[in-house]
Design a protein around this motif. Structure first.
Motif, PDB file in Angstrom:
ATOM      1  N   GLN A   6      -3.499   3.342  12.358  1.00  0.00           N
ATOM      2  CA  GLN A   6      -4.677   3.512  12.407  1.00  0.00           C
ATOM      3  C   GLN A   6      -5.300   2.531  10.986  1.00  0.00           C
ATOM      4  N   ILE A   7      -4.375   2.767  10.031  1.00  0.00           N
ATOM      5  CA  ILE A   7      -4.858   2.182   8.825  1.00  0.00           C
ATOM      6  C   ILE A   7      -4.805   0.573   8.986  1.00  0.00           C
ATOM      7  N   ASP A   8      -3.820   0.252   9.691  1.00  0.00           N
ATOM      8  CA  ASP A   8      -3.622  -1.370   9.925  1.00  0.00           C
ATOM      9  C   ASP A   8      -4.902  -1.672  10.631  1.00  0.00           C
ATOM     10  N   LYS A   9      -5.195  -0.925  11.501  1.00  0.00           N
ATOM     11  CA  LYS A   9      -6.481  -1.259  12.632  1.00  0.00           C
ATOM     12  C   LYS A   9      -7.757  -1.388  11.653  1.00  0.00           C
TER      13      LYS A   9
ATOM     14  N   PRO B  14       0.884  17.034  12.701  1.00  0.00           N
ATOM     15  CA  PRO B  14       2.311  17.038  12.488  1.00  0.00           C
ATOM     16  C   PRO B  14       2.702  16.026  12.004  1.00  0.00           C
ATOM     17  N   LEU B  15       3.626  15.891  11.286  1.00  0.00           N
ATOM     18  CA  LEU B  15       4.336  14.469  10.791  1.00  0.00           C
ATOM     19  C   LEU B  15       4.719  13.376  11.820  1.00  0.00           C
ATOM     20  N   SER B  16       5.033  14.036  13.148  1.00  0.00           N
ATOM     21  CA  SER B  16       5.288  13.232  14.035  1.00  0.00           C
ATOM     22  C   SER B  16       4.173  12.319  14.474  1.00  0.00           C
ATOM     23  N   LYS B  17       3.178  12.302  13.876  1.00  0.00           N
ATOM     24  CA  LYS B  17       1.841  11.324  13.955  1.00  0.00           C
ATOM     25  C   LYS B  17       1.844  10.266  12.863  1.00  0.00           C
ATOM     26  N   PHE B  18       2.674  10.539  12.040  1.00  0.00           N
ATOM     27  CA  PHE B  18       2.719   9.733  10.704  1.00  0.00           C
ATOM     28  C   PHE B  18       2.651   8.280  11.301  1.00  0.00           C
ATOM     29  N   ASP B  19       3.272   7.888  12.096  1.00  0.00           N
ATOM     30  CA  ASP B  19       3.476   6.441  12.806  1.00  0.00           C
ATOM     31  C   ASP B  19       2.189   5.755  13.305  1.00  0.00           C
TER      32      ASP B  19
ATOM     33  N   TYR C 120      -9.950   8.018   5.071  1.00  0.00           N
ATOM     34  CA  TYR C 120      -9.282   8.604   6.405  1.00  0.00           C
ATOM     35  C   TYR C 120      -7.848   9.163   5.731  1.00  0.00           C
ATOM     36  N   LYS C 121      -7.163   8.319   4.568  1.00  0.00           N
ATOM     37  CA  LYS C 121      -5.950   8.376   3.985  1.00  0.00           C
ATOM     38  C   LYS C 121      -6.014  10.014   3.417  1.00  0.00           C
ATOM     39  N   ASP C 122      -7.038  10.190   2.836  1.00  0.00           N
ATOM     40  CA  ASP C 122      -7.231  11.552   1.839  1.00  0.00           C
ATOM     41  C   ASP C 122      -7.203  12.837   2.988  1.00  0.00           C
ATOM     42  N   GLU C 123      -8.012  12.571   4.228  1.00  0.00           N
ATOM     43  CA  GLU C 123      -7.927  13.473   4.902  1.00  0.00           C
ATOM     44  C   GLU C 123      -6.448  13.809   5.846  1.00  0.00           C
ATOM     45  N   MET C 124      -6.049  12.696   6.057  1.00  0.00           N
ATOM     46  CA  MET C 124      -4.806  12.818   6.760  1.00  0.00           C
ATOM     47  C   MET C 124      -3.596  13.351   5.802  1.00  0.00           C
ATOM     48  N   ILE C 125      -3.465  12.778   4.579  1.00  0.00           N
ATOM     49  CA  ILE C 125      -2.452  13.338   3.933  1.00  0.00           C
ATOM     50  C   ILE C 125      -2.405  14.913   3.579  1.00  0.00           C
ATOM     51  N   ASN C 126      -3.494  15.396   3.335  1.00  0.00           N
ATOM     52  CA  ASN C 126      -3.716  16.683   3.107  1.00  0.00           C
ATOM     53  C   ASN C 126      -3.495  17.571   4.475  1.00  0.00           C
ATOM     54  N   LYS C 127      -3.919  17.089   5.538  1.00  0.00           N
ATOM     55  CA  LYS C 127      -3.564  17.489   6.969  1.00  0.00           C
ATOM     56  C   LYS C 127      -2.006  17.771   7.352  1.00  0.00           C
ATOM     57  N   PHE C 128      -1.291  16.474   6.694  1.00  0.00           N
ATOM     58  CA  PHE C 128       0.356  16.605   6.882  1.00  0.00           C
ATOM     59  C   PHE C 128       0.769  17.522   5.968  1.00  0.00           C
ATOM     60  N   ILE C 129       0.062  17.809   4.819  1.00  0.00           N
ATOM     61  CA  ILE C 129       0.990  18.752   3.910  1.00  0.00           C
ATOM     62  C   ILE C 129       0.451  20.213   4.582  1.00  0.00           C
ATOM     63  N   MET C 130      -0.576  20.473   4.845  1.00  0.00           N
ATOM     64  CA  MET C 130      -1.211  21.773   5.308  1.00  0.00           C
ATOM     65  C   MET C 130      -0.685  22.081   6.795  1.00  0.00           C
ATOM     66  N   GLY C 131      -0.100  21.037   7.457  1.00  0.00           N
ATOM     67  CA  GLY C 131       0.661  21.445   8.858  1.00  0.00           C
ATOM     68  C   GLY C 131      -0.466  21.326   9.801  1.00  0.00           C
TER      69      GLY C 131
ATOM     70  N   TYR D  12       0.829  -1.072  -0.046  1.00  0.00           N
ATOM     71  CA  TYR D  12       0.060  -0.034  -0.037  1.00  0.00           C
ATOM     72  C   TYR D  12       0.749   1.108  -0.095  1.00  0.00           C
ATOM     73  N   THR D  13       0.597   2.138  -1.007  1.00  0.00           N
ATOM     74  CA  THR D  13       1.384   3.307  -1.165  1.00  0.00           C
ATOM     75  C   THR D  13       1.443   4.296   0.109  1.00  0.00           C
ATOM     76  N   TYR D  14       0.309   4.414   0.590  1.00  0.00           N
ATOM     77  CA  TYR D  14       0.129   5.228   1.724  1.00  0.00           C
ATOM     78  C   TYR D  14       0.398   4.981   3.095  1.00  0.00           C
ATOM     79  N   THR D  15       1.085   3.941   3.109  1.00  0.00           N
ATOM     80  CA  THR D  15       1.692   3.345   4.570  1.00  0.00           C
ATOM     81  C   THR D  15       3.220   3.247   4.495  1.00  0.00           C
ATOM     82  N   ASP D  16       3.725   3.499   2.741  1.00  0.00           N
ATOM     83  CA  ASP D  16       5.166   3.386   2.824  1.00  0.00           C
ATOM     84  C   ASP D  16       5.721   4.284   3.622  1.00  0.00           C
TER      85      ASP D  16
END
Length: 536
Positions: free
Chosen positions: A513-516, A503-508, A489-500, A267-271
């Motif tokens: 969450q995607i695993d769950k 924080p990217l400290s929450k990427f893990d 969920y992915k779409d929402e979070m990716i844009n939030k990471f980009i827009m600040g 999956y691209t978005y958990t790489d």
């Protein structure tokens, strides 16, 4: 439903094709050796042709075919426009276009609602997956017998191009749609103001660091010369995908939800590489180098960024180089738009997965249509040498001429003051039905500058995850439940990471969450479908 004898006979050719092509990391997409068939005018000897009547018509009586397909904002849906009228006259088919949205998500929603409504038009356009799903559920007609009995031109294309058959064949052995067959692979690239670059004494950027410095200069050094700090260096109308050039240099691509690594679907978005890609993109956004409204920009706002000369770069299809240059030239005749090859980044060699796939969309016949045979004959003419010329080039003598046995667009198409050739074609009634795109269509349409830009990107294209996979209904049920939720969920979070705002400290935590949410179950289904695809 059983395979026809013809479809069974080609199975061996498909297996051979796969064995010769091999499997590449990053996805098994278009066979690099496969080429879309060309319609060579004046060289039709030995080629099959549709059965024509004494008057030269494809069908012996006039019929009306209802069609649900994506409209173009530049085109009026009419049988009487210059491009369509010769096609209508030749086939004896009058097209009744049902109203459809131009936005992709809205179109898919309307497509599904139309299916649920029960009363279907004769022909419907959609992605291979949606059409295969409808076919496997009995909504669309299996085409194998129709192809065998009424479509000699299309049948020959499939016999000569096993890669095309592989991409349109469902896992149950049937063909449920007529494909749009691409001729080239290059599609999107960074388009930028070359004149701004020269004005600021900068060189064409080749790396992520260099693109950062260029955009920073566009922001701070007043390239539009109005004395104001009003520049929005990079804009897009393609939302998150418009930010692709800042992400791919890190080894991941927004062009594919999944990718293949040594035969395993991931999956691209958990790489893990995505985190660094988002960090770089977020840096550009936080410094005002990326349009703050990239999520909501529509076509008009995107165009206004350039006509008002506040933006100097975007990511779009290569014909838009010419399109944007003509738009900006109305305000500034000295404008010079150009295109970039993919950027070098931490991932290694530059590449892109933004490409025109071998099969674009397709058209399926309703299983309840009373015009199945007639539509098959009409469609076969679309794939014939004569039909391909009509679909790709329009009306002989008005939109194109033949010079040295090669089609050439007339000034009506090429020299419109307000429109690029492609937009002019749509204005004249060009519709993207299912037929084989002709490479000469682009070669004749694009000026040398554009052809050079297009061809410069081609060597950097890397295969992406197949878009023509087929799924069984239980698999679709899981994808519709789990993957739909994951994607939202992915779409929402990716844009939030980009827009600040996140924080990217929450990427893990985002990955956990995607695993769950069940990404493992989704990957298991994708793997099974991908493995079946390789065996087609």
């Amino acid at each position: 439903m059983k395979k026809t004898r013809w479809a069974q006979g080609l199975t061996g050719a498909i297996v051979v094709s796969v064995a010769l092509t091999g499997c590449q990391t990053g996805g098994q997409g278009q066979d690099k050796t496969a080429k879309a068939p060309e319609a060579k005018a004046g060289d039709q000897a030995g080629k099959p042709a549709p059965a024509a009547n004494a008057d030269g018509k494809v069908l012996d009586k006039k019929i009306e075919v209802s069609v649900f397909m994506r409209p173009r904002p530049e085109s009026v849906e009419s049988n009487d426009l210059l491009w369509m009228k010769p096609i209508v006259d030749k086939t004896n088919v009058n097209f009744k276009w049902l109203k459809a949205p131009t936005d992709n998500n809205d179109y898919i929603e309307k497509f599904n609602l139309t299916l649920a409504g029960g009363t279907l038009p004769d022909l419907m356009e959609a992605t291979p997956d949606l059409l295969n799903k409808g076919g496997e559920n009995g909504v669309f007609e299996p085409l194998n017998k129709l192809i065998d009995q009424h479509m000699p031109n299309f049948k020959k294309i499939l016999e000569q191009n096993p890669a095309i058959l592989k991409d349109i064949k469902s896992d149950d052995g049937n063909i449920y749609f007529f494909p749009q067959i691409s001729a080239v692979k290059t599609i999107n690239l960074v388009i930028y103001r070359q004149d701004w670059l020269e004005k600021l004494g900068l060189k064409e950027p080749k790396t992520t660091e260099e693109i950062y410095q260029v955009l920073k200069a566009f922001k701070e050094k007043d390239p539009n010369g109005n004395g104001k700090n009003d520049e929005i260096p990079f804009t897009t109308r393609n939302k998150i995908k418009g930010l692709l050039p800042f992400v791919e240099p890190f080894g991941v691509s927004f062009e594919e939800d999944f990718y293949v690594d040594n035969g395993k679907v991931k999956y691209t978005y958990t790489d893990p590489r995505l985190k660094d890609a988002l960090a770089f993109t977020a840096k550009l956004y936080s410094e005002g180098l990326i349009d703050k409204e990239y999520i909501t920009n529509d076509q008009k706002i995107w165009e206004s960024r350039f006509t008002n000369e506040v933006s100097g770069a975007t990511f779009d299809s290569f014909p838009r180089v010419d399109y944007l240059e003509k738009l900006v030239a109305k305000a500034n005749p000295k404008v010079n738009m150009n295109g970039l090859t993919p950027l070098q980044g931490p991932a290694g060699a530059p590449y892109t997965k933004s490409q025109q796939t071998l099969i674009k969309n397709g058209f399926a016949i309703s299983s309840k249509s009373k015009l199945k045979t007639e539509i098959a004959k009409m469609q076969d003419w679309f794939y014939s040498p004569e039909g391909q010329l009509a679909m790709n080039f329009g009306k002989l003598g008005e939109t194109y001429t033949m010079e040295n046995n090669e089609p050439k667009y007339t000034d009506l198409v090429m020299k419109d003051k307000n429109n690029s050739p492609l937009i002019k074609m749509y204005e004249l009634g060009h519709r993207e039905f299912a037929y084989a795109w002709d490479i000469r269509y682009e070669n004749a349409m694009v000026p040398p500058k554009l052809a050079k830009i297009r061809d410069s990107v081609a060597p950097f294209i890397k295969e992406k995850y197949p878009v023509t996979l087929s799924f069984k209904q239980p698999e679709r049920d899981v994808l519709n439940s789990k993957f739909t939720e994951i994607t939202t969920y992915k779409d929402e979070m990716i844009n939030k990471f980009i827009m600040g705002s996140e924080p990217l400290s929450k990427f893990d935590d985002y990955v956990k969450q995607i695993d769950k949410m069940g990404i493992d179950a989704v990957l298991k289904i994708q793997q099974a479908s991908y493995d079946r695809y390789l065996k087609r």
